[in-house]
Design a protein around this motif. Sequence first.
Motif, PDB file in Angstrom:
ATOM      1  N   ASP A 176       0.863  -1.181   0.000  1.00  0.00           N
ATOM      2  CA  ASP A 176       0.000   0.000   0.000  1.00  0.00           C
ATOM      3  C   ASP A 176       0.900   1.232   0.000  1.00  0.00           C
ATOM      4  N   PRO A 177       0.751   2.141  -0.971  1.00  0.00           N
ATOM      5  CA  PRO A 177       1.625   3.318  -1.019  1.00  0.00           C
ATOM      6  C   PRO A 177       1.473   4.245   0.185  1.00  0.00           C
ATOM      7  N   GLN A 178       0.404   4.079   0.946  1.00  0.00           N
ATOM      8  CA  GLN A 178       0.200   4.904   2.136  1.00  0.00           C
ATOM      9  C   GLN A 178       0.781   4.260   3.393  1.00  0.00           C
ATOM     10  N   CYS A 179       1.342   3.059   3.281  1.00  0.00           N
ATOM     11  CA  CYS A 179       1.814   2.305   4.453  1.00  0.00           C
ATOM     12  C   CYS A 179       3.208   1.741   4.197  1.00  0.00           C
ATOM     13  N   TRP A 180       3.900   1.426   5.290  1.00  0.00           N
ATOM     14  CA  TRP A 180       5.100   0.607   5.186  1.00  0.00           C
ATOM     15  C   TRP A 180       4.708  -0.763   4.621  1.00  0.00           C
ATOM     16  N   ARG A 181       5.650  -1.405   3.950  1.00  0.00           N
ATOM     17  CA  ARG A 181       5.422  -2.814   3.650  1.00  0.00           C
ATOM     18  C   ARG A 181       5.444  -3.619   4.955  1.00  0.00           C
ATOM     19  N   PHE A 182       4.878  -4.804   4.905  1.00  0.00           N
ATOM     20  CA  PHE A 182       4.923  -5.686   6.067  1.00  0.00           C
ATOM     21  C   PHE A 182       6.372  -5.823   6.513  1.00  0.00           C
ATOM     22  N   ARG A 183       6.607  -5.759   7.823  1.00  0.00           N
ATOM     23  CA  ARG A 183       7.970  -5.646   8.345  1.00  0.00           C
ATOM     24  C   ARG A 183       8.880  -6.772   7.891  1.00  0.00           C
ATOM     25  N   ARG A 184       8.360  -7.978   7.757  1.00  0.00           N
ATOM     26  CA  ARG A 184       9.213  -9.103   7.380  1.00  0.00           C
ATOM     27  C   ARG A 184       9.463  -9.172   5.878  1.00  0.00           C
ATOM     28  N   GLU A 185       8.881  -8.246   5.135  1.00  0.00           N
ATOM     29  CA  GLU A 185       9.021  -8.269   3.682  1.00  0.00           C
ATOM     30  C   GLU A 185       9.927  -7.160   3.156  1.00  0.00           C
ATOM     31  N   ALA A 186      10.376  -6.261   4.019  1.00  0.00           N
ATOM     32  CA  ALA A 186      11.241  -5.169   3.572  1.00  0.00           C
ATOM     33  C   ALA A 186      11.897  -4.500   4.769  1.00  0.00           C
ATOM     34  N   ALA A 187      13.099  -3.992   4.542  1.00  0.00           N
ATOM     35  CA  ALA A 187      13.735  -3.148   5.549  1.00  0.00           C
ATOM     36  C   ALA A 187      13.081  -1.771   5.521  1.00  0.00           C
ATOM     37  N   ARG A 188      13.188  -1.057   6.630  1.00  0.00           N
ATOM     38  CA  ARG A 188      12.644   0.291   6.725  1.00  0.00           C
ATOM     39  C   ARG A 188      13.779   1.242   7.078  1.00  0.00           C
ATOM     40  N   ALA A 189      13.842   2.363   6.385  1.00  0.00           N
ATOM     41  CA  ALA A 189      14.919   3.321   6.626  1.00  0.00           C
ATOM     42  C   ALA A 189      14.375   4.738   6.591  1.00  0.00           C
ATOM     43  N   VAL A 190      14.936   5.585   7.452  1.00  0.00           N
ATOM     44  CA  VAL A 190      14.602   7.009   7.484  1.00  0.00           C
ATOM     45  C   VAL A 190      15.909   7.785   7.442  1.00  0.00           C
ATOM     46  N   ILE A 191      16.005   8.737   6.505  1.00  0.00           N
ATOM     47  CA  ILE A 191      17.142   9.655   6.448  1.00  0.00           C
ATOM     48  C   ILE A 191      16.593  11.047   6.728  1.00  0.00           C
ATOM     49  N   ALA A 192      16.988  11.624   7.867  1.00  0.00           N
ATOM     50  CA  ALA A 192      16.453  12.914   8.305  1.00  0.00           C
ATOM     51  C   ALA A 192      17.485  14.018   8.111  1.00  0.00           C
ATOM     52  N   PHE A 193      17.038  15.158   7.596  1.00  0.00           N
ATOM     53  CA  PHE A 193      17.882  16.337   7.426  1.00  0.00           C
ATOM     54  C   PHE A 193      17.268  17.481   8.227  1.00  0.00           C
ATOM     55  N   THR A 194      18.056  18.099   9.100  1.00  0.00           N
ATOM     56  CA  THR A 194      17.593  19.255   9.857  1.00  0.00           C
ATOM     57  C   THR A 194      18.783  20.132  10.209  1.00  0.00           C
ATOM     58  N   ASP A 195      18.511  21.425  10.447  1.00  0.00           N
ATOM     59  CA  ASP A 195      19.590  22.320  10.873  1.00  0.00           C
ATOM     60  C   ASP A 195      19.327  22.875  12.270  1.00  0.00           C
ATOM     61  N   ALA A 196      18.442  22.208  13.009  1.00  0.00           N
ATOM     62  CA  ALA A 196      18.086  22.687  14.355  1.00  0.00           C
ATOM     63  C   ALA A 196      18.005  21.514  15.318  1.00  0.00           C
ATOM     64  N   PRO A 197      18.245  21.756  16.595  1.00  0.00           N
ATOM     65  CA  PRO A 197      18.039  20.704  17.597  1.00  0.00           C
ATOM     66  C   PRO A 197      16.547  20.411  17.731  1.00  0.00           C
ATOM     67  N   PHE A 198      16.236  19.299  18.368  1.00  0.00           N
ATOM     68  CA  PHE A 198      14.827  18.964  18.507  1.00  0.00           C
ATOM     69  C   PHE A 198      14.294  19.347  19.887  1.00  0.00           C
ATOM     70  N   LYS A 199      12.998  19.618  19.933  1.00  0.00           N
ATOM     71  CA  LYS A 199      12.340  19.873  21.212  1.00  0.00           C
ATOM     72  C   LYS A 199      12.357  18.593  22.040  1.00  0.00           C
ATOM     73  N   PRO A 200      12.593  18.690  23.326  1.00  0.00           N
ATOM     74  CA  PRO A 200      12.805  17.485  24.137  1.00  0.00           C
ATOM     75  C   PRO A 200      11.553  16.658  24.371  1.00  0.00           C
ATOM     76  N   VAL A 201      10.375  17.239  24.149  1.00  0.00           N
ATOM     77  CA  VAL A 201       9.119  16.535  24.422  1.00  0.00           C
ATOM     78  C   VAL A 201       8.218  16.607  23.195  1.00  0.00           C
ATOM     79  N   ILE A 202       7.572  15.498  22.862  1.00  0.00           N
ATOM     80  CA  ILE A 202       6.627  15.456  21.752  1.00  0.00           C
ATOM     81  C   ILE A 202       5.352  16.224  22.135  1.00  0.00           C
ATOM     82  N   HIS A 203       4.900  17.095  21.226  1.00  0.00           N
ATOM     83  CA  HIS A 203       3.696  17.871  21.469  1.00  0.00           C
ATOM     84  C   HIS A 203       2.501  17.364  20.679  1.00  0.00           C
ATOM     85  N   ALA A 204       2.735  16.640  19.577  1.00  0.00           N
ATOM     86  CA  ALA A 204       1.636  16.131  18.762  1.00  0.00           C
ATOM     87  C   ALA A 204       0.819  15.111  19.557  1.00  0.00           C
ATOM     88  N   PRO A 205      -0.504  15.055  19.335  1.00  0.00           N
ATOM     89  CA  PRO A 205      -1.381  14.220  20.190  1.00  0.00           C
ATOM     90  C   PRO A 205      -1.026  12.741  20.223  1.00  0.00           C
TER      91      PRO A 205
END
Length: 250
Positions: A125-154
């Motif tokens: 499904d293009p809106q979802c990860w593939r099933f975990r045992r069927e593919a590796a998952r990777a995230v490459i993040a780019f930012t120029d700022a530190p992160f807030k220490p606490v999550i604010h999203a619900p």
Amino acid sequence: MMSEEKKVKGVVDLVFLLDSTGSMQECIDGLKANIKLFFQRLTTRDEHNQVPVREWRAKVVGFRDYDDNPLNWLVDNPFTTQVEELYGQLDGLVATGGGDIPESLLDALYAVVEQEETPAGALPDPQCWRFRREAARAVIAFTDAPFKPVIHAPFGRGGTVDDVINRIMEKRVLLTVVTPYRYLDEHDRVREFDEMHVLAEADKAEYLPLKDAHGETLSLASFARDHEVITRLLTKLAKTLSKSVETQVL
């Protein structure tokens, strides 16, 4: 009789997670100009004449400060197998906002890692990860700022970097974070991204601070303008990812 262990090699779902606050436009444009090179490196035959990554899907996800715009702080896209569609996703990101220095990287990582997965055996499904045992998952993040220490999203409100690390490891996500080597805080003091080293304590996570040839900090804008530097980094990322794209069926 014990069932034979299976391994899935060379299949990956990849998210380019981009800080989309005002200072990041040149980085976004630089990635667009060079992203084709990344996938060429990712799928180039190795010394054994094997293609390390034989099948990939990727998407671009942009994030801004959740507190500035809680309704539209995350810009998500579907997974695609076409580089040209990734160009379009990058075109759709307009860097804006981000008045204070810390940004919502933890919120964005939590949101991406927690996205639903396709059921086992179903077409991806293009809106979802593939099933975990069927593919590796990777995230490459780019930012120029530190992160807030606490999550604010619900969905993860109140969570900290430790909670994000736990979710990254539980979901077996390969994380790479790219930032400048140093930044100026709200008092114009030079700081290093110490918290990124903490985030990189997740299993198979890596933090890549950018430096120039003299060991000084390299801004993401300078990185994006320097074809040699961006080529070197994207080649390194492709090689690292190629070696890690293997998931174990448990």
